[in-house]
Design a protein around this motif. Structure first.
Motif, PDB file in Angstrom:
ATOM      1  N   ILE A 106       0.843  -1.201   0.000  1.00  0.00           N
ATOM      2  CA  ILE A 106       0.000   0.000   0.000  1.00  0.00           C
ATOM      3  C   ILE A 106       0.880   1.254   0.000  1.00  0.00           C
ATOM      4  N   ASP A 107       1.982   1.217   0.770  1.00  0.00           N
ATOM      5  CA  ASP A 107       2.921   2.349   0.790  1.00  0.00           C
ATOM      6  C   ASP A 107       3.589   2.531  -0.571  1.00  0.00           C
ATOM      7  N   LEU A 108       3.975   1.419  -1.199  1.00  0.00           N
ATOM      8  CA  LEU A 108       4.587   1.486  -2.531  1.00  0.00           C
ATOM      9  C   LEU A 108       3.596   2.053  -3.538  1.00  0.00           C
ATOM     10  N   ALA A 109       2.338   1.625  -3.454  1.00  0.00           N
ATOM     11  CA  ALA A 109       1.300   2.135  -4.357  1.00  0.00           C
ATOM     12  C   ALA A 109       1.138   3.647  -4.204  1.00  0.00           C
ATOM     13  N   ASN A 110       1.142   4.122  -2.963  1.00  0.00           N
ATOM     14  CA  ASN A 110       1.064   5.572  -2.726  1.00  0.00           C
ATOM     15  C   ASN A 110       2.253   6.299  -3.346  1.00  0.00           C
ATOM     16  N   ALA A 111       3.448   5.697  -3.216  1.00  0.00           N
ATOM     17  CA  ALA A 111       4.647   6.312  -3.787  1.00  0.00           C
ATOM     18  C   ALA A 111       4.556   6.396  -5.306  1.00  0.00           C
ATOM     19  N   VAL A 112       4.024   5.350  -5.927  1.00  0.00           N
ATOM     20  CA  VAL A 112       3.857   5.338  -7.390  1.00  0.00           C
ATOM     21  C   VAL A 112       2.959   6.494  -7.832  1.00  0.00           C
ATOM     22  N   LYS A 132      17.561   9.016  -2.870  1.00  0.00           N
ATOM     23  CA  LYS A 132      17.260   9.580  -4.200  1.00  0.00           C
ATOM     24  C   LYS A 132      15.756   9.788  -4.399  1.00  0.00           C
ATOM     25  N   ILE A 133      14.948   8.784  -4.087  1.00  0.00           N
ATOM     26  CA  ILE A 133      13.504   8.900  -4.318  1.00  0.00           C
ATOM     27  C   ILE A 133      12.879   9.917  -3.357  1.00  0.00           C
ATOM     28  N   LYS A 134      13.389   9.967  -2.115  1.00  0.00           N
ATOM     29  CA  LYS A 134      12.831  10.918  -1.131  1.00  0.00           C
ATOM     30  C   LYS A 134      13.123  12.357  -1.535  1.00  0.00           C
ATOM     31  N   GLU A 135      14.351  12.601  -1.998  1.00  0.00           N
ATOM     32  CA  GLU A 135      14.741  13.970  -2.347  1.00  0.00           C
ATOM     33  C   GLU A 135      14.147  14.405  -3.693  1.00  0.00           C
ATOM     34  N   THR A 136      14.068  13.485  -4.658  1.00  0.00           N
ATOM     35  CA  THR A 136      13.566  13.845  -5.988  1.00  0.00           C
ATOM     36  C   THR A 136      12.076  14.160  -5.968  1.00  0.00           C
ATOM     37  N   PHE A 137      11.307  13.360  -5.239  1.00  0.00           N
ATOM     38  CA  PHE A 137       9.848  13.501  -5.270  1.00  0.00           C
ATOM     39  C   PHE A 137       9.254  14.000  -3.956  1.00  0.00           C
ATOM     40  N   ASN A 138      10.125  14.349  -2.997  1.00  0.00           N
ATOM     41  CA  ASN A 138       9.672  14.836  -1.695  1.00  0.00           C
ATOM     42  C   ASN A 138       8.716  13.835  -1.034  1.00  0.00           C
ATOM     43  N   ILE A 139       9.127  12.574  -1.081  1.00  0.00           N
ATOM     44  CA  ILE A 139       8.304  11.488  -0.544  1.00  0.00           C
ATOM     45  C   ILE A 139       8.733  11.167   0.892  1.00  0.00           C
ATOM     46  N   SER A 140       7.748  11.013   1.769  1.00  0.00           N
ATOM     47  CA  SER A 140       7.996  10.577   3.142  1.00  0.00           C
ATOM     48  C   SER A 140       7.710   9.077   3.217  1.00  0.00           C
ATOM     49  N   ILE A 141       8.651   8.304   3.736  1.00  0.00           N
ATOM     50  CA  ILE A 141       8.515   6.846   3.750  1.00  0.00           C
ATOM     51  C   ILE A 141       8.276   6.342   5.175  1.00  0.00           C
ATOM     52  N   PRO A 142       7.220   5.557   5.396  1.00  0.00           N
ATOM     53  CA  PRO A 142       6.939   5.043   6.744  1.00  0.00           C
ATOM     54  C   PRO A 142       7.954   3.984   7.195  1.00  0.00           C
ATOM     55  N   TYR A 143       8.111   3.866   8.503  1.00  0.00           N
ATOM     56  CA  TYR A 143       8.938   2.826   9.121  1.00  0.00           C
ATOM     57  C   TYR A 143       8.224   1.485   8.976  1.00  0.00           C
ATOM     58  N   TRP A 144       8.966   0.422   8.714  1.00  0.00           N
ATOM     59  CA  TRP A 144       8.363  -0.860   8.362  1.00  0.00           C
ATOM     60  C   TRP A 144       7.404  -1.388   9.430  1.00  0.00           C
ATOM     61  N   ARG A 145       7.752  -1.209  10.694  1.00  0.00           N
ATOM     62  CA  ARG A 145       6.910  -1.768  11.755  1.00  0.00           C
ATOM     63  C   ARG A 145       5.579  -1.018  11.869  1.00  0.00           C
ATOM     64  N   GLU A 146       5.600   0.297  11.654  1.00  0.00           N
ATOM     65  CA  GLU A 146       4.350   1.080  11.685  1.00  0.00           C
ATOM     66  C   GLU A 146       3.398   0.615  10.577  1.00  0.00           C
ATOM     67  N   SER A 147       3.954   0.342   9.410  1.00  0.00           N
ATOM     68  CA  SER A 147       3.116  -0.129   8.298  1.00  0.00           C
ATOM     69  C   SER A 147       2.610  -1.538   8.546  1.00  0.00           C
ATOM     70  N   CYS A 166      -1.279  -3.047   8.352  1.00  0.00           N
ATOM     71  CA  CYS A 166      -1.670  -4.202   7.553  1.00  0.00           C
ATOM     72  C   CYS A 166      -2.355  -5.273   8.397  1.00  0.00           C
ATOM     73  N   ILE A 167      -1.754  -5.574   9.544  1.00  0.00           N
ATOM     74  CA  ILE A 167      -2.328  -6.610  10.414  1.00  0.00           C
ATOM     75  C   ILE A 167      -3.690  -6.174  10.954  1.00  0.00           C
ATOM     76  N   SER A 168      -3.830  -4.884  11.211  1.00  0.00           N
ATOM     77  CA  SER A 168      -5.126  -4.361  11.650  1.00  0.00           C
ATOM     78  C   SER A 168      -6.212  -4.617  10.595  1.00  0.00           C
ATOM     79  N   VAL A 169      -5.864  -4.376   9.327  1.00  0.00           N
ATOM     80  CA  VAL A 169      -6.818  -4.619   8.226  1.00  0.00           C
ATOM     81  C   VAL A 169      -7.129  -6.110   8.130  1.00  0.00           C
TER      82      VAL A 169
END
Length: 286
Positions: free
Chosen positions: A189-195, A260-275, A279-282
């Motif tokens: 879901i995080d990757l989809a948002n980044a796309v 590179k991806i964070k600086e080029t597109f100003n993307i904030s990336i979540p920490y793996w455990r938070e994500s 997912c487990i909640s869903v």
């Protein structure tokens, strides 16, 4: 947003793109059925793109059975390399930009360092080699491309490590999990948002990018987190990879640098455990 066509819409990432598109209120996105978007059918792809006229094509179609690929080289190569090339040719014809998903398995993973886009790719299994060959083919054919390498993808959709662990944890009293392969789990879901962030940015900074969730873990610690967050009680033993031999070798360390991806597109990336918590909640609600 410009019109988007998703190839491989029925797979894990394809389903996540659909979910995220709905959440973001994106409407001009086409999710064709697999039989209508076969990446091994170059003529069919060209006809599809000619009819739909997308500004962007997202390629989620891939051969991802890492161990099976060792004996199924022809099909893995056909889907991951030839199929990617077919899609790139179709995008050239229609002037579309391709967003293509690749993998951390293009690296040997024999060095403990954050892997950048400039580091030399040297796959140690058939799957990784065919994915790298697909990257090379796209770059040679189509200038307007974004190639996103990702790692350890999971979600509430399709088969993946999180769902397998939850199933096994409910069925067994004890599990042995490999502890000496280190990487980063990535919530699809995080990757989809980044796309969609990249597409909506309007950027023409084409090329190769790394995207995974933030942080570092082993398969053993990933499994422990899954059980802890889900409230699953199961004894978990760390084992070396040599105790669980597989047909395909895996990189021992494949943590990617996302600067590179964070600086080029100003993307904030979540920490793996938070994500993982999300997912487990869903999964538990469903």
């Amino acid at each position: 947003m410009s019109k988007v066509l998703v190839i491989g819409a029925g797979g894990q990432l394809g389903q996540c793109l659909k979910t995220v598109a709905e959440r973001r209120g994106l409407t001009d996105i086409v999710f064709p059925a697999e039989q209508d978007a076969n990446i091994l059918d170059e003529a069919g792809l060209k006809n599809l793109l000619s009819a739909e006229k997308p500004a962007f094509v997202i390629n989620c179609a891939a051969y991802t059975a890492v161990d099976k690929a060792e004996e199924d080289l022809a099909l893995a190569k056909a889907i991951n390399e030839t199929g990617a090339a077919n899609l790139a040719h179709a995008c050239v014809q229609e002037g579309a930009t391709l967003v293509h998903v690749s993998t951390d398995f293009v690296f040997a993973g024999n060095e403990v360092k954050l892997l950048t886009e400039d580091d030399i790719a040297n796959p140690i299994n058939v799957y990784g080699q065919t994915k790298l060959d697909g990257e090379i083919a796209i770059a040679a054919i189509l200038p307007n491309h974004f190639i996103l390498r990702t790692s350890w993808l999971y979600s509430e959709y399709a088969n993946n490590f999180v769902k397998t662990m939850l199933k096994l944890g409910a069925e067994r009293d004890e599990l042995n999990i490999i502890a000496d392969q280190v990487g980063t789990p990535t919530y699809a879901i995080d990757l989809a948002n980044a796309v969609f962030d990249i597409i909506e940015s309007g950027s023409t900074s084409f090329g190769l990018y790394h995207y995974s969730n933030e942080g570092v873990t082993s398969w053993y610690d990933f499994a422990k987190a899954i059980f802890e967050i889900s409230g699953t009680s199961v004894k978990t033993n760390p084992i070396p990879g040599t105790k669980y031999p597989t047909p395909a070798k895996r990189p021992a360390f494949s943590v990617m640098d996302k600067t590179k991806i964070k600086e080029t597109f100003n993307i904030s990336i979540p920490y793996w455990r938070e994500s993982l918590v999300k997912c487990i909640s869903v999964l538990q609600k469903n």
